[in-house]
Write an enzyme that holds these catalytic residues in place. Structure first.
Site, mmCIF file in Angstrom:
data_model
loop_
_atom_site.group_PDB
_atom_site.id
_atom_site.type_symbol
_atom_site.label_atom_id
_atom_site.label_comp_id
_atom_site.label_asym_id
_atom_site.label_seq_id
_atom_site.Cartn_x
_atom_site.Cartn_y
_atom_site.Cartn_z
ATOM 1 N N SER A 96 7.059 -4.757 -0.357
ATOM 2 C CA SER A 96 7.138 -3.406 -0.869
ATOM 3 C C SER A 96 7.794 -3.313 -2.254
ATOM 4 O O SER A 96 7.684 -2.278 -2.902
ATOM 5 C CB SER A 96 7.945 -2.541 0.105
ATOM 6 N N SER A 156 9.705 -8.175 1.742
ATOM 7 C CA SER A 156 9.367 -7.358 0.570
ATOM 8 C C SER A 156 9.793 -7.896 -0.789
ATOM 9 O O SER A 156 9.373 -7.364 -1.813
ATOM 10 C CB SER A 156 9.945 -5.957 0.741
ATOM 11 N N LYS A 169 14.800 -1.598 -8.003
ATOM 12 C CA LYS A 169 13.872 -0.957 -7.071
ATOM 13 C C LYS A 169 14.402 0.444 -6.787
ATOM 14 O O LYS A 169 15.616 0.636 -6.653
ATOM 15 C CB LYS A 169 13.806 -1.798 -5.796
#
Ligand code: GLN
Length: 484
Positions: free
Chosen positions: A153, A177, A78
């Protein structure tokens, strides 16, 4: 079989037996990304030199017979995880062009394990979001249906693994997330106990809630990645003095010996009937396998979303103060120091991030601090105690992960509250620091539905063992993925 369809552990096995090389594995996944990512937008950056360099290092380890469970296996990161020499933007304009001079501890650990670093994944800006639509580089799409969101997210990390562009990825979970996009993309997504994975080099959102964790297509793969990234880190003062999560101590639980709590508050009105139906079928199946279910009540859950949306923005408003146009990223023209900072922040942050900074600053300001922040912390403590009490009589807690399956892009944009309410089931684990995992429970109208399992703090291996038993009882890891 094409390499991109193999699991992480299958790839590791073939690499060890010299049936493929680490560079071949890397090339196969890079080709897959080139072919698919134009439609999905899971990646913010793919640096082929960086990837191939780590693959060559992996091959050296393998050639010396020193490879471990992840040597030569591609892992996506990420883009709020710092990578030495490789741009890290958190999907924000304010960090465009920022190149960290150091690796996050999880990245250093992956390098030491000989993993191949496959690229930086798209996310909601600074990890603030539930759908994957808040990125300055545009939304990520769900591989199961390109008109729908993958969840956020950690949107790109999830979409990359669900589209078989990578067998593994890392996300971060502050209020759900990792688990939310895992649920919407049919994956296993796991948030470890707070403090078991170092946050050093993770761009901070809500420091008391943030935790890095893995995505995979099976529990076994997920446990292998968890082992590689976890363990005590002196560079993170909140890291626990505890050994890494041990894959060997993850034993597929005999479901006949476990007791699972079903919190009434997470099966009510807020949950879409189609999701409830999938969950009920899973619970019936698990009952047949011998799991003993117990109805429980955790009344503080009702205040979870409200409390989280005070604490997380409060911490974010303080953490994001450092992005001022002076130390990082682009700088806007402005008059004087204040003018420069104002312009840079006005131009650099997106709408959702600005709204969080304002809410957080308000909640922390004199006169409101007691009414909001202190109050929220009290609810948080009460919630933690309530869960701890529940864990005295059950081994784990089961619930939906997301109240609804993947929705259409833009569908919930008009109502920011509707999006935030989707965090209902995932927030408690972050508030209490407990481990939580989401795995696929079934499908409804062609879309995956996740089941969440929560366990007591530090019982990560046990939780992974239960998840592995549940995965098997529900038919094993899915054999089919949306894009062949
Ligand atoms: N959806 C939550 C939020 O927007 C959780 C985000 C996260 O876990 N990073 O804050």
């Amino acid at each position: 079989m094409e390499l991109h369809r193999l699991s992480a552990l299958e790839l590791a096995d073939r690499l060890k037996k010299r049936e493929v090389s680490a560079v071949e594995v890397a090339e196969a996944h890079l080709a897959r990304i080139r072919a698919l990512d134009g439609q999905i937008n899971a990646f913010l950056k793919v640096d082929e030199d960086w990837t191939l360099q780590s693959a060559r290092k992996a091959q050296e380890l393998l050639d010396r017979g020193e490879g471990g469970a992840l040597t030569g296996v591609p892992v996506v990161l990420k883009d709020n995880i710092s990578t030495d020499g490789v741009e890290t933007t958190c999907a924000s304009k304010i960090l465009s062009g920022y190149v960290p001079p150091y690796d996050a501890t999880v990245v250093a650990n992956l390098k030491a394990a000989g993993a191949t670093l496959l690229g930086k994944a798209n996310l909601d800006e600074f990890a603030m979001g539930t759908s994957g639509e808040n990125s300055a580089s545009g939304p990520t799409r769900n591989p199961w249906d390109l008109e729908r969101v993958p969840g956020g997210s950690s949107s790109g990390s999830a979409a990359a693994v669900a589209a078989c562009m990578a067998p593994l990825s890392l996300g971060s979970d502050t209020g759900g997330s990792i688990r939310m996009p895992a649920s919407l993309c049919g994956l296993v997504g796991y948030k470890p106990t707070y403090g078991r994975v170092s946050r050093y080099g993770l761009v901070a959102f809500g420091s008391s809630l943030d935790q890095i964790g893995p995505f995979a297509r099976s529990v076994a793969d997920c446990a292998a990645l968890a082992e590689a990234i976890s363990g005590h880190d002196p560079l993170d003062s909140t890291s626990l003095a505890h050994p890494p999560i041990s894959r060997d101590s993850v034993k597929q639980d005999d479901l006949r010996s476990i007791k699972i709590g079903l919190p009434r508050e997470l099966f009510g009105e807020a949950i879409d009937p189609a999701v409830r139906e999938v969950l009920e079928a899973a619970i019936n199946q698990l009952t047949l396998e011998g799991v003993e279910f117990k109805d429980i009540s955790l009344p503080s859950i009702e205040y979870g979303v409200t409390t989280y949306y005070i604490i997380a923005p409060a911490e974010a408003s303080s953490n994001l103060a450092r992005f001022d146009g002076i130390r990082y990223g682009p700088r806007a023209e402005g008059t004087g120091h204040i003018g420069l900072v104002e312009r840079t922040r006005a131009e650099g942050f997106g709408r959702e991030v600005k709204s969080r900074i304002m809410i957080g600053t308000y909640a922390l300001s004199a006169g409101y601090y007691d009414a909001y922040y202190i109050r929220a912390q009290q609810v948080r403590s009460a919630m933690r105690r309530e869960f701890e009490l529940a864990y005295q009589s059950v081994d784990a807690i089961l619930s939906p992960t997301s109240p609804i399956p993947a929705f259409k892009l833009g569908e919930l944009n008009a109502d920011p509250m509707a999006l935030k309410l989707l965090d209902l089931c995932t927030i408690p684990a972050n508030m209490g620091g407990f481990p939580g995992i989401s795995l696929n429970a079934g499908v409804t109208a062609g879309l995956p539905v996740g089941v969440q399992l929560l366990g007591p703090a530090l019982a990560d291996e046990r939780l992974l063992g239960i998840a592995s038993g549940v995965e098997k009882a529900l038919g094993g890891p899915p054999a089919h993925w949306p894009i062949p």
